[in-house]
Design a protein around this motif. Structure first.
Motif, PDB file in Angstrom:
ATOM      1  N   LEU A  56       0.833  -1.206   0.000  1.00 11.59           N
ATOM      2  CA  LEU A  56       0.000   0.000   0.000  1.00 11.59           C
ATOM      3  C   LEU A  56       0.866   1.254   0.000  1.00 11.59           C
ATOM      4  O   LEU A  56       0.566   2.237  -0.676  1.00 11.59           O
ATOM      5  CB  LEU A  56      -0.923   0.012   1.215  1.00 11.59           C
ATOM      6  CG  LEU A  56      -2.145  -0.912   1.173  1.00 11.59           C
ATOM      7  CD1 LEU A  56      -2.826  -0.949   2.529  1.00 11.59           C
ATOM      8  CD2 LEU A  56      -3.133  -0.463   0.096  1.00 11.59           C
TER       9      LEU A  56
ATOM     10  N   GLN B  43      -2.233   5.443   4.156  1.00  9.09           N
ATOM     11  CA  GLN B  43      -3.290   5.783   5.117  1.00  9.09           C
ATOM     12  C   GLN B  43      -4.281   4.628   5.286  1.00  9.09           C
ATOM     13  O   GLN B  43      -5.020   4.578   6.266  1.00  9.09           O
ATOM     14  CB  GLN B  43      -4.033   7.053   4.684  1.00  9.09           C
ATOM     15  CG  GLN B  43      -4.922   6.899   3.460  1.00  9.09           C
ATOM     16  CD  GLN B  43      -4.158   7.000   2.155  1.00  9.09           C
ATOM     17  OE1 GLN B  43      -2.940   7.161   2.151  1.00  9.09           O
ATOM     18  NE2 GLN B  43      -4.869   6.934   1.042  1.00  9.09           N
ATOM     19  N   GLU B  44      -4.297   3.691   4.345  1.00 10.14           N
ATOM     20  CA  GLU B  44      -5.187   2.539   4.440  1.00 10.14           C
ATOM     21  C   GLU B  44      -4.550   1.379   5.198  1.00 10.14           C
ATOM     22  O   GLU B  44      -5.215   0.382   5.491  1.00 10.14           O
ATOM     23  CB  GLU B  44      -5.587   2.066   3.037  1.00 10.14           C
ATOM     24  CG  GLU B  44      -6.377   3.100   2.238  1.00 10.14           C
ATOM     25  CD  GLU B  44      -6.727   2.586   0.856  1.00 10.14           C
ATOM     26  OE1 GLU B  44      -6.754   1.350   0.669  1.00 10.14           O
ATOM     27  OE2 GLU B  44      -6.966   3.413  -0.045  1.00 10.14           O
TER      28      GLU B  44
ATOM     29  N   ARG C  35      -0.780   4.774  -0.649  1.00 13.34           N
ATOM     30  CA  ARG C  35      -2.038   4.565   0.063  1.00 13.34           C
ATOM     31  C   ARG C  35      -1.776   4.071   1.486  1.00 13.34           C
ATOM     32  O   ARG C  35      -2.508   3.251   2.022  1.00 13.34           O
ATOM     33  CB  ARG C  35      -2.915   3.563  -0.697  1.00 13.34           C
ATOM     34  CG  ARG C  35      -3.218   4.028  -2.115  1.00 13.34           C
ATOM     35  CD  ARG C  35      -4.026   3.020  -2.908  1.00 13.34           C
ATOM     36  NE  ARG C  35      -5.394   2.877  -2.420  1.00 13.34           N
ATOM     37  CZ  ARG C  35      -6.372   2.323  -3.112  1.00 13.34           C
ATOM     38  NH1 ARG C  35      -6.156   1.892  -4.357  1.00 13.34           N
ATOM     39  NH2 ARG C  35      -7.574   2.192  -2.602  1.00 13.34           N
TER      40      ARG C  35
ATOM     41  N   ASN D 117     -12.284  -0.972   2.601  1.00 14.11           N
ATOM     42  CA  ASN D 117     -10.997  -0.826   1.897  1.00 14.11           C
ATOM     43  C   ASN D 117     -10.844  -1.978   0.914  1.00 14.11           C
ATOM     44  O   ASN D 117     -10.195  -2.990   1.196  1.00 14.11           O
ATOM     45  CB  ASN D 117      -9.845  -0.823   2.901  1.00 14.11           C
ATOM     46  CG  ASN D 117      -9.897   0.344   3.869  1.00 14.11           C
ATOM     47  OD1 ASN D 117      -9.415   1.431   3.598  1.00 14.11           O
ATOM     48  ND2 ASN D 117     -10.513   0.101   5.022  1.00 14.11           N
TER      49      ASN D 117
END
Length: 456
Positions: free
Chosen positions: A326, A333-334, A331, A359
């Motif tokens: 990620l 933050q996921e 990404r 998600n």
């Protein structure tokens, strides 16, 4: 006209080439995403210590006596920093070094192919099994998620596979030297030369040679002990175990959901141990001073500590989460540490399902990882059964011993990253599930009787 064996060999070579191409493209895609996007994805909280030591070595501070390097050397050994230092000295940055690690991980696929093929040489399915091992490594979520990290894992795996390769080719001195270097990369390997020495004795009954295998490796690794005695006035490879014990184990124990002990929670709060990143930056002397208090707590709650060990063993085998990947696509933050949540709060299926539903990208990658991991373990169990039917008890003992050792060495804070030192062995056993004839056969390898090496 080509003969049938030549046609089969050519077919297998094409299959191997296909595996290598797919593996390289997968890794190149990930690396390109990092290079063109979030270059910070190559770093981990542990990376800082290695880079500090590597830069010091590149500037000629070979004893690591500068303040920052000296502090970092309390918790890290010099093998990986020396690797970094070589490339720093010729002007490469961390991103370029991550590219070098891509090549190392790519080479590891070919190495495990050669090792597996050599090990089963003499069996008609040896090349097929080697092909399976290479494919399993090529698409492994674990290796794909760590090859680009400025961490020890890629280099450790390459050196370990080289040590195995030379060992099965009866080049014991070279293998022993590599095992010594392995300890300097990751101290958890301190037990590995002993295991190799035991198996050599099972093969040859040559006590002297077996002792030499262990002693050469340990002598090489002792270079770091001498340096630490001179610079740090300590005879130890690393003090990271103290950090893990105080900053991880103590925190998890004190915050266990099954414990209602305000005194210990206040102790963690007062001593600022709730954050691992903050805790590991504290002077070692302060952490050592807190150890007796943690010991008292552990001794007062032995079942709680045992429960944490069981949790650690479980998380050692969990599928690789998409967190590292990620970050490569910006990404982060996921990302969520399911291991951290499990260790501190206990498994919460409701939280997991709710998170996955929100998600989708994370859910897809995790699902693929789960499928691969469950498949690998199914093959591993089948492979163990085949090896047992072949009476290959020594190889079973080798693999199981090293797995258990790594679990115990890491303790309650284990997660899938700490499975990397034994993942190549898991893959080797998993590939052996494709053995056709499980009857015991004497296998010769350039005059080396492998049945004597791995069977007792």
């Amino acid at each position: 006209m080509s003969s049938e064996p030549e046609d089969e060999c050519e077919t297998m070579d094409k299959k191997l080439l296909t595996i290598l191409i797919i593996a390289f493209l997968l890794r190149a895609l990930i690396f390109s995403s990092i290079a063109l996007g979030n270059q910070n994805a190559i770093y981990d909280p542990d990376s800082d210590g290695y880079t500090v030591m590597g830069k010091a070595l590149s500037k000629g501070d070979f004893l690591l006596q500068s303040p920052e390097a000296k502090q970092a050397s309390l918790f890290r050994v010099a093998g990986y920093p020396a690797f970094l230092g070589i490339f720093y000295s010729i002007g490469l940055n961390d991103l370029a070094i991550a590219g070098v690690q891509l090549l190392l991980d790519f080479a590891n696929i070919y190495l495990i192919y050669l090792i597996t093929k050599k090990y089963f040489e003499g069996r008609k399915e040896s090349e097929k099994i080697a092909y399976v091992a290479a494919a399993l490594y090529a698409i492994s979520p674990l290796f794909v998620s760590f090859f680009f990290k400025i961490l020890t894992e890629s280099l450790f795996t390459t050196v370990f596979l080289l040590a195995i390769y030379y060992f099965v080719n009866d080049k014991k001195n070279t293998s022993s030297i590599l095992l010594g270097i392995l300890i300097l990369i990751k101290p958890v390997a301190i037990f590995y030369p002993i295991v190799f020495a035991i198996y050599n004795y099972l093969k040859t009954k040559n006590r002297r040679q077996s002792i030499e295998i262990a002693m050469i490796a340990l002598a090489i690794s002792s270079i770091w002990l001498v340096r630490n005695f001179i610079v740090l006035d300590k005879i130890t490879y690393s003090a990271i175990s103290t950090v893990n014990y105080v900053c991880w184990n103590g925190v998890y124990l004190a915050n266990d959901v099954g414990l209602d002990n305000p005194e210990w929670k206040d102790f963690i709060k007062e001593n600022k141990l709730s954050s691992f990143e903050e805790c590991q930056r504290r002077p070692l002397e302060e952490l050592e001073a807190l150890t007796p208090k943690i010991n008292t707590f552990v001794l007062a709650n032995p079942l709680l500590y045992a429960k944490q060990y069981v949790k650690g063993a479980i998380t050692f085998f969990v599928p690789t989460t998409p967190n590292n990947l990620l970050k490569t696509v910006g990404r982060e933050q996921e990302a969520v540490s399911l291991t951290y949540i499990y260790l501190k709060k206990g498994f919460d299926i409701g939280f997991l399902l709710d998170y996955l539903s929100k998600n989708s990208f994370y859910a897809v990658i995790l699902t693929l990882s789960v499928i691969y991991t469950l498949g690998l373990y199914a093959l591993f169990i089948s492979g163990l059964k085949k090896l047992y039917q072949m009476k290959n008890y020594a190889l079973i003992f080798l693999v199981i011993t090293l797995i258990l050792y790594n679990i115990v060495a890491v303790g309650p804070v284990a997660n899938y990253r700490f499975r990397i030192p034994v993942e190549p062995l898991i893959i080797l056993v998993a590939a052996s599930a494709f053995l056709v004839d499980v009857k015991m056969a004497k296998v010769k390898l350039n005059g080396l009787n492998l049945s004597g090496l791995f069977h007792q």
